[in-house]
Design a protein around this motif. Structure first.
Motif, PDB file in Angstrom:
ATOM      1  N   ARG A 113      29.153  -5.289 -45.232  1.00 37.46           N
ATOM      2  CA  ARG A 113      28.301  -4.096 -45.196  1.00 37.46           C
ATOM      3  C   ARG A 113      28.753  -3.207 -44.055  1.00 37.46           C
ATOM      4  O   ARG A 113      28.984  -3.690 -42.956  1.00 37.46           O
ATOM      5  N   PRO A 114      28.855  -1.895 -44.309  1.00 39.50           N
ATOM      6  CA  PRO A 114      29.191  -1.010 -43.193  1.00 39.50           C
ATOM      7  C   PRO A 114      28.055  -0.983 -42.176  1.00 39.50           C
ATOM      8  O   PRO A 114      26.895  -1.186 -42.549  1.00 39.50           O
ATOM      9  N   THR A 115      28.386  -0.753 -40.915  1.00 40.42           N
ATOM     10  CA  THR A 115      27.345  -0.684 -39.888  1.00 40.42           C
ATOM     11  C   THR A 115      26.413   0.492 -40.164  1.00 40.42           C
ATOM     12  O   THR A 115      25.252   0.459 -39.822  1.00 40.42           O
ATOM     13  N   ASP A 116      26.943   1.546 -40.811  1.00 44.16           N
ATOM     14  CA  ASP A 116      26.116   2.683 -41.215  1.00 44.16           C
ATOM     15  C   ASP A 116      26.616   3.102 -42.582  1.00 44.16           C
ATOM     16  O   ASP A 116      27.784   3.453 -42.732  1.00 44.16           O
ATOM     17  N   ASP A 117      25.780   3.055 -43.627  1.00 44.99           N
ATOM     18  CA  ASP A 117      26.273   3.373 -44.976  1.00 44.99           C
ATOM     19  C   ASP A 117      26.208   4.870 -45.294  1.00 44.99           C
ATOM     20  O   ASP A 117      26.609   5.297 -46.375  1.00 44.99           O
ATOM     21  N   HIS A 118      25.712   5.705 -44.362  1.00 43.58           N
ATOM     22  CA  HIS A 118      25.653   7.158 -44.546  1.00 43.58           C
ATOM     23  C   HIS A 118      25.059   7.539 -45.894  1.00 43.58           C
ATOM     24  O   HIS A 118      25.485   8.521 -46.508  1.00 43.58           O
ATOM     25  N   GLY A 119      24.119   6.738 -46.399  1.00 42.85           N
ATOM     26  CA  GLY A 119      23.463   7.067 -47.658  1.00 42.85           C
ATOM     27  C   GLY A 119      24.217   6.638 -48.899  1.00 42.85           C
ATOM     28  O   GLY A 119      23.749   6.858 -50.017  1.00 42.85           O
ATOM     29  N   PHE A 120      25.410   6.034 -48.735  1.00 44.27           N
ATOM     30  CA  PHE A 120      26.175   5.567 -49.892  1.00 44.27           C
ATOM     31  C   PHE A 120      25.519   4.320 -50.491  1.00 44.27           C
ATOM     32  O   PHE A 120      24.911   3.525 -49.776  1.00 44.27           O
ATOM     33  N   THR A 121      25.666   4.163 -51.804  1.00 43.51           N
ATOM     34  CA  THR A 121      25.405   2.877 -52.429  1.00 43.51           C
ATOM     35  C   THR A 121      26.736   2.147 -52.424  1.00 43.51           C
ATOM     36  O   THR A 121      27.668   2.551 -53.113  1.00 43.51           O
ATOM     37  N   VAL A 122      26.869   1.121 -51.630  1.00 41.13           N
ATOM     38  CA  VAL A 122      28.148   0.430 -51.496  1.00 41.13           C
ATOM     39  C   VAL A 122      28.266  -0.636 -52.583  1.00 41.13           C
ATOM     40  O   VAL A 122      27.396  -1.483 -52.734  1.00 41.13           O
ATOM     41  N   GLU A 123      29.356  -0.531 -53.381  1.00 38.85           N
ATOM     42  CA  GLU A 123      29.550  -1.467 -54.489  1.00 38.85           C
ATOM     43  C   GLU A 123      30.582  -2.539 -54.169  1.00 38.85           C
ATOM     44  O   GLU A 123      30.577  -3.611 -54.749  1.00 38.85           O
ATOM     45  N   GLU A 124      31.512  -2.180 -53.305  1.00 40.36           N
ATOM     46  CA  GLU A 124      32.689  -3.035 -53.169  1.00 40.36           C
ATOM     47  C   GLU A 124      33.266  -2.878 -51.767  1.00 40.36           C
ATOM     48  O   GLU A 124      33.174  -1.791 -51.188  1.00 40.36           O
ATOM     49  N   ALA A 125      33.847  -3.941 -51.247  1.00 39.81           N
ATOM     50  CA  ALA A 125      34.602  -3.847 -49.997  1.00 39.81           C
ATOM     51  C   ALA A 125      35.953  -4.496 -50.253  1.00 39.81           C
ATOM     52  O   ALA A 125      36.030  -5.580 -50.828  1.00 39.81           O
ATOM     53  N   GLU A 126      37.013  -3.810 -49.891  1.00 36.57           N
ATOM     54  CA  GLU A 126      38.357  -4.316 -50.159  1.00 36.57           C
ATOM     55  C   GLU A 126      39.041  -4.526 -48.814  1.00 36.57           C
ATOM     56  O   GLU A 126      39.302  -3.564 -48.096  1.00 36.57           O
ATOM     57  N   VAL A 127      39.292  -5.774 -48.492  1.00 39.97           N
ATOM     58  CA  VAL A 127      39.815  -6.092 -47.169  1.00 39.97           C
ATOM     59  C   VAL A 127      41.250  -6.580 -47.282  1.00 39.97           C
ATOM     60  O   VAL A 127      41.576  -7.374 -48.166  1.00 39.97           O
ATOM     61  N   ILE A 128      42.111  -6.079 -46.409  1.00 44.74           N
ATOM     62  CA  ILE A 128      43.455  -6.643 -46.278  1.00 44.74           C
ATOM     63  C   ILE A 128      43.551  -7.264 -44.890  1.00 44.74           C
ATOM     64  O   ILE A 128      43.308  -6.594 -43.886  1.00 44.74           O
ATOM     65  N   TYR A 129      43.843  -8.539 -44.865  1.00 45.76           N
ATOM     66  CA  TYR A 129      44.087  -9.230 -43.600  1.00 45.76           C
ATOM     67  C   TYR A 129      45.589  -9.188 -43.362  1.00 45.76           C
ATOM     68  O   TYR A 129      46.358  -9.755 -44.135  1.00 45.76           O
ATOM     69  N   TRP A 130      46.024  -8.491 -42.321  1.00 45.80           N
ATOM     70  CA  TRP A 130      47.445  -8.373 -42.019  1.00 45.80           C
ATOM     71  C   TRP A 130      47.867  -9.454 -41.030  1.00 45.80           C
ATOM     72  O   TRP A 130      47.124  -9.782 -40.115  1.00 45.80           O
TER      73      TRP A 130
END
Ligand SMILES: [Zn+2]
Ligand SMILES: [Zn+2]
Length: 148
Positions: A113-130
């Protein structure tokens, strides 16, 4: 996955079943996180011949239909995978570009979850671990430094 599974996948998205589409789905299923170059080689092995443009068109259509997932690690060629819709993440090696699946860190999408979603409905988070894959860590540091 069998060719029949690929046909059903295409039909479930209302897409016509074509030899090129089946070959691309088969190629990506056999080579998870394949680059276009790998997919082209595999599709040509399956069909005898296929134009680069035709394969690019099919990749775009199948990605749009959510039958393929496209990953674009910065500075590396785009890669395609058949594992869609489960919000998994990726480990990417800075040196050799190897891509490896990792499951969601926590629970279901979006697992972060973002620390602040700025009113977005967040559906997905795509993470790349480098980082460096196990085999690149085995290389002497000097070799890795000079290969850049
Ligand atoms: Zn590596
Ligand atoms: Zn993956």
């Amino acid at each position: 996955m069998t060719p029949t599974d690929h046909e059903e996948a295409l039909r479930s998205r209302g897409l016509r079943v074509t030899a090129t589409r089946l070959a691309v789905l088969g190629a990506v299923a056999d080579h998870p996180h394949a680059t276009v170059e790998t997919i082209l080689g595999d599709v040509r092995a399956r069909l005898g011949t296929a134009s680069t443009q035709a394969v690019y068109d099919v990749l775009a259509a199948l990605t749009q239909a959510e039958l393929l997932h496209r990953i674009e690690p910065a500075g590396h060629p785009a890669r395609y995978e058949r594992r869609v819709g489960d919000n998994h993440h990726h480990l990417v090696c800075r040196t050799c570009g190897t891509v490896t699946d990792v499951d969601c860190s926590v629970g279901h999408a979006p697992c972060l979850r973002p620390t602040d979603d700025h009113g977005f409905t967040v559906e997905e988070a795509e993470v790349i671990y480098w980082g460096l894959c196990a085999s690149c860590q085995q290389q002497p540091a000097t070799t890795a430094a000079h290969s850049r």
